[in-house]
Write a protein that holds these residues in place. Sequence first.
Motif, PDB file in Angstrom:
ATOM      1  N   GLU A   1       0.852  -1.193   0.000  1.00  0.00           N
ATOM      2  CA  GLU A   1       0.000   0.000   0.000  1.00  0.00           C
ATOM      3  C   GLU A   1       0.880   1.233   0.000  1.00  0.00           C
TER       4      GLU A   1
ATOM      5  N   PRO B   1       2.883   3.950   1.205  1.00  0.00           N
ATOM      6  CA  PRO B   1       3.475   4.156   2.532  1.00  0.00           C
ATOM      7  C   PRO B   1       3.373   5.598   3.032  1.00  0.00           C
TER       8      PRO B   1
ATOM      9  N   PRO C   1      -1.318   7.735   6.084  1.00  0.00           N
ATOM     10  CA  PRO C   1      -1.503   7.118   7.410  1.00  0.00           C
ATOM     11  C   PRO C   1      -2.381   5.867   7.325  1.00  0.00           C
ATOM     12  N   GLY C   2      -2.026   4.888   8.134  1.00  0.00           N
ATOM     13  CA  GLY C   2      -2.819   3.661   8.193  1.00  0.00           C
ATOM     14  C   GLY C   2      -2.403   2.647   7.151  1.00  0.00           C
ATOM     15  N   SER C   3      -1.357   2.955   6.374  1.00  0.00           N
ATOM     16  CA  SER C   3      -0.947   1.993   5.351  1.00  0.00           C
ATOM     17  C   SER C   3      -0.151   0.872   5.987  1.00  0.00           C
ATOM     18  N   ARG C   4       0.449   0.056   5.133  1.00  0.00           N
ATOM     19  CA  ARG C   4       1.181  -1.129   5.591  1.00  0.00           C
ATOM     20  C   ARG C   4       2.103  -0.827   6.769  1.00  0.00           C
TER      21      ARG C   4
END
Lengths: 199, 306
Positions: free
Chosen positions: B28, B30, B33-36
């Motif tokens: 996802e 990077p 926010p909230g990605s991998r």
Amino acid sequence: MIKRTAKALGVILGLSLCPGLWAHPHVFIEQSLRLDFEESGLRSLAFAWEFDELFSSPLILDYDRDRDGRFGPEETRALKAGAFDNLSKFHWFISVQEGGKALPLGSPRNFSAEIKGNRLVYRFDIPMVLSWAATGSRRISILVYDESYFVAYSLPTALSTTFRGPVEARTGGEVIKRSLEYPGQYQPTWTFVEFRRKG
Amino acid sequence: MRRRSRAALAAIILGLILPALGLAESSENPFIPGSRAGTGEAKKTPDPPGLGGSLLSILVPVQARLNEALAGATRAAALGSGQGGGFLLLLGLAFAYGVVHAAGPGHGKTVVASRVLAEDTSPAQIALAGGLTALVHASSAAAVSTILLLLARVLFTQGLASTSRGLGLVGSLLLLGLGLGMGFEALHHHREGGGTPSAHGRRGERASLVLAAMGAALVPCPGATAVFVLAVTLGSPLIGLVAVVAMSLGMAITISSAGFLAWSLRRAGKSLGSGRRAKGLLLGLSLLGSLGILLVGLLGLLNALG
């Protein structure tokens, strides 16, 4: 005939789907690097990351709220929180080593953003404390690299690496694992910098 | 012998592709926010890419240049500076971008190849599966982008990330159901002495195709999304839509090719005859295909749940 063609196409394209091609950049970044020295030694690494236009456009849409082609202080703060700070999870994809040992890096400072042409550019400094060598020079290696290849970074080459302050320095590339299979920017490559106090 | 070597070659390639592409689907953005997840630490010695790096070194710079050229062509077509020639250039570049872009992880290749491996499928059905998957992937990009752009209060990039996660969850559940269903059916047919689960009936086949396409490709294609959004910001959503359609045609070729590869392996298995060993091999292929879909579903689910 159709079946044979389909088979051949399947095999050829299948081969092209081998795991080496998991690399799948969605972001292309041209980067430049400046090393800032003071009387006491190296104090920071100043990065500039220029994104490709396709990745830039939704971020500009989101954060240049007044559509004036610039990021004001409030817009910059929002952009940093919304599309930069998350990189702390990945240490901003930046590593610095000396003699094979990782050097401690501070969190980015002086973040700013601009729109250059149709591209978004991030600028920020990574603080470091590295004094001059007692004799001769010090040699450090810098790597900016996303292992997942979502982000494809250009290498900071000798041409895109500059210095500021009382320093004499030279720079070059240093391939981590030399192999014919991984040429180009997908070969993790350290940019080494050898420096000493001027005069 | 020739058949066996062909089957072995196809098996090796598929063995490399299926788990690899499934694992890689989790990547996802990077920056958002909230990605991998990451460790927060610098890697001492980053690993270079796996096998096939030499092919990578050819394709990735091509993709970088295509990316730049596509952005330029979208801009020129949207602003009308290229006239008719500029529009054709955009179509050609979007198509080429689709072919190359879909060669990367995700985009439904694993699911299409696994489904073809698991069940008897005609070349026409493979082309349909590839086309449908590419169409869902690209349509999802255009539809989600349009909705997010209309919702003025939502930041596009963050809305896209969370919507993609939600659609990924739905798609993963569909794939888990499909993989389980196909696995049970393969076992059922094998027990009945058939070895080949082809008794879906046309309606069942169509439903399975649609399920596979939806499960594999509900998440908006990031490449198509980027081109569409650029065109919209330049005031030409229609140009964006046309580019997305051309891109999906390109992706369909790559996705279908993964299906044809699996098809050649299944045909090689079938050509061994109708003995016990041949039936056992077909059952193995069917279960491998079901497992491939289950794996993609499971990884997608884990990824969506963070």
